[in-house]
Design an enzyme around this catalytic site. Structure first.
Site, PDB file in Angstrom:
ATOM      1  N   ASP A 208       0.834  -1.191   0.000  1.00 25.64           N
ATOM      2  CA  ASP A 208       0.000   0.000   0.000  1.00 25.64           C
ATOM      3  C   ASP A 208       0.880   1.258   0.000  1.00 25.64           C
ATOM      4  O   ASP A 208       1.894   1.323   0.701  1.00 25.64           O
ATOM      5  CB  ASP A 208      -0.890  -0.010   1.239  1.00 25.64           C
ATOM      6  CG  ASP A 208      -1.882   1.125   1.260  1.00 25.64           C
ATOM      7  OD1 ASP A 208      -2.718   1.192   0.340  1.00 25.64           O
ATOM      8  OD2 ASP A 208      -1.828   1.954   2.187  1.00 25.64           O
ATOM      9  N   GLU A 272       1.518  -0.689  -5.086  1.00 25.31           N
ATOM     10  CA  GLU A 272       0.494   0.291  -5.391  1.00 25.31           C
ATOM     11  C   GLU A 272       1.213   1.639  -5.408  1.00 25.31           C
ATOM     12  O   GLU A 272       1.434   2.259  -4.372  1.00 25.31           O
ATOM     13  CB  GLU A 272      -0.622   0.318  -4.340  1.00 25.31           C
ATOM     14  CG  GLU A 272      -1.735   1.297  -4.699  1.00 25.31           C
ATOM     15  CD  GLU A 272      -2.269   2.102  -3.525  1.00 25.31           C
ATOM     16  OE1 GLU A 272      -3.376   2.651  -3.649  1.00 25.31           O
ATOM     17  OE2 GLU A 272      -1.576   2.212  -2.495  1.00 25.31           O
TER      18      GLU A 272
END
Length: 554
Positions: A208, A272
């Site tokens: 993330d 990401e």
């Protein structure tokens, strides 16, 4: 025999645990519910499943605010439930990817609680980005950075003695303080977290905010205002700093240490990273760094033939330059579902829709789904890997009429409703049309309300039905695997109208021609070709209509 690693052409399915399947009727999805529904994914034909966070968390940002990286939040189950899920997935031939959230913790993490209790300058505060304020008495934040969730990225503390004190950085919600990755303790801790889950049998991690852990030295002001999601991140002091690559070289060595020689058992790392331009993104997937990085430039490219051709060509070239596969994606838990996003007029240039509410201009549902099916038909033919977001195989649209009092995305609250937020793509998945909560769970409870139209899109209404979106995905995934399209080479074809995307993918198993009509005039299919798969029923007329795509052989 040389083994081509599984991840170079894998199709990985994202599960958002809160919204996949609820085993106990509390209205929130959980790990036992996921385990029960895994056969759906094996039948669908994907290679792996990626689980969004299920860790201990106050759930201020749906689990992306982690309070304990080594345990399961009780709302989702237990560590034993996770182990059973992993075993069941592996028995079905599915690999398991989990999220890691290294940019920030929850404000309820023991480290941050200790930091709040400590005085300025103490080691407890060195784990986070605490700074003195500016102005005559420190009443102004340390710099002008803005939170991605709205408002400024700094919050001022009241010190233990009751006086106004230092500020801490949170690039997202106030409950998500950013870690200071110049501190070796942070690096050691996150490496240990990786090993904890690798030891439990996971096959990799989705990282993330992979471009965010390292900030520019001195935390200088930025000159970019507003939404920076499509700005070149090289201009921004809080994103895509060179130091992140040192972190990922260390992580790659850990992942590689869990692979087994002679077996297709690589543990993978996927970023990401909202990074532009493509050359900067490619740096994340150099041979000694990460295996994959989501291609958000492709996701944001409009449904226009010239734009798509340019993005695909550029993306493949940039990945090839570092010896990596490209990783394609059309939807996820942070963006409007592409069955709705493509229902708007398409304009040149990268596009990102923040959210759709009941008062927003509404997408054309028919056009949106037709384009979404065609876009998926294109994507799943492209060389490289691909990610599929839960429910897109059912043709689920964005839930655009959620009432304000049902919304839970902190973006909505922090902007005073100016940003609709991401709840619309996170609504629980339907499974059986005639059951309470459309089969999401044994009760009629659902943490976000499901639109009535979800019932007709449930798998029990589509399974085995010719022409359904579910059967289209199953056909595409089966043909993609059998023909090894993800390991093929793409060649553009000329001689078609400018609104037609035309290319051939050639693999060791043969060649497939892909045509997608992004214009308004029907195009006749080449004579003598066999239809392998198509986004709509074009067999009788042999004409490719507007917003339709087809795979051809011969």
């Amino acid at each position: 025999m040389t083994i081509t690693p599984w991840w170079r052409d894998a199709v990985i399915y994202q599960i958002y645990p809160r919204s996949w399947a609820d085993s106990d009727g509390d209205g929130i999805g959980d790990l036992p519910g996921i385990t029960e529904r895994l056969p759906h994914l094996a039948e669908l034909g994907v290679d792996a499943v990626w689980l969004s966070p299920f860790y201990t968390s106050p759930q201020n940002d749906a689990g992306y605010d982690v309070a304990d990286y080594r345990d399961v939040d009780p709302v989702f189950g237990t560590l034993d439930d996770f182990d059973r899920l992993t075993v069941a997935a592996h028995e079905l031939g599915l690999r398991v990817i989990v999220d890691i959230v290294p940019n920030h913790t929850s404000s309820e993490h023991p480290w941050f609680r200790a930091a709040l209790a400590a005085a300025p300058g103490r080691p407890e505060r060195a784990r986070y980005l605490f700074r003195d304020g500016t102005g005559d008495s420190g009443e102004l934040p340390p710099n002008n950075w803005q939170s991605k969730f709205g408002g400024r990225a700094w919050t001022r503390l009241t010190e233990p003695d009751g006086r106004p004190g230092q500020w801490y950085l949170h690039m997202f919600d106030t409950s998500q303080p950013d870690l200071d990755w110049t501190n070796q303790e942070i690096r050691d801790e996150m490496q240990d977290v990786l090993r904890f889950w690798l030891d439990r049998g996971v096959d990799g991690f989705r990282i993330d905010v992979a471009h965010g852990m390292v900030k520019a030295e001195g935390l200088p002001d930025t000159d970019v205002e507003g939404d920076d999601s499509v700005s070149p991140t090289s201009r921004l002091p809080m994103w895509d700093q060179p130091g992140v690559h040192d972190i990922y070289r260390e992580w790659r060595r850990i992942a590689d240490s869990y692979a087994k020689e002679g077996e297709d058992a690589d543990r993978i790392l996927c970023a990401e990273a909202w990074v532009l331009p493509g050359e900067a993104l490619a740096r994340y997937v150099r041979p000694d760094e990460l295996h994959q990085s989501f291609n958000f430039e492709y996701l944001m490219t409009p449904w226009l033939a010239a734009d798509l051709r340019e993005t695909i060509s550029h993306s493949l070239a940039q990945a090839a330059a570092v010896g990596a596969p490209q990783t394609w994606v059309l939807s996820n838990h942070d963006v409007v579902r592409h069955a709705s996003r493509l229902g708007y007029p398409q304009l040149p240039g990268l596009q990102k829709i923040a959210g759709i509410g009941p008062d927003s201009p509404q997408p054309d549902a028919v056009i949106g789904l037709r384009r979404a099916r065609a876009a998926t038909t294109v994507m799943l033919a492209l060389p490289g890997s691909a990610y599929v977001f839960q429910g897109e195989e059912l043709g689920l649209p964005e839930a655009t009429h959620l009432p304000d009092d049902a919304r839970q995305d902190p973006t909505f609250a922090r902007t005073g409703g100016a940003s609709i937020g991401r709840d619309g793509c996170r609504v629980p998945v339907p499974w059986e049309a005639g059951e309470p909560s459309f089969g999401f769970g044994p009760s009629d409870r659902s943490w976000l309300p499901q639109p009535a139209e979800y019932g007709d899109l449930a798998p029990d209404r589509q399974r085995g039905v010719a022409g359904s979106t579910l059967e289209l995905y199953r056909t595409l995934l089966r043909q993609r695997r059998e023909r090894r399209l993800g390991r093929g080479d793409l060649t553009w074809l000329d001689g078609y109208p400018v609104d037609v995307l035309a290319f051939t993918v050639t693999s060791p198993e043969g060649a497939v021609t892909v045509l997608a009509n992004l214009g308004t005039t029907a195009v006749e299919l080449p004579a003598g070709c066999t239809i392998v798969a198509s986004s709509s029923d074009i067999e009788p007329v042999r004409l490719l209509g507007a917003d339709e795509a087809v795979w051809l052989e011969g």
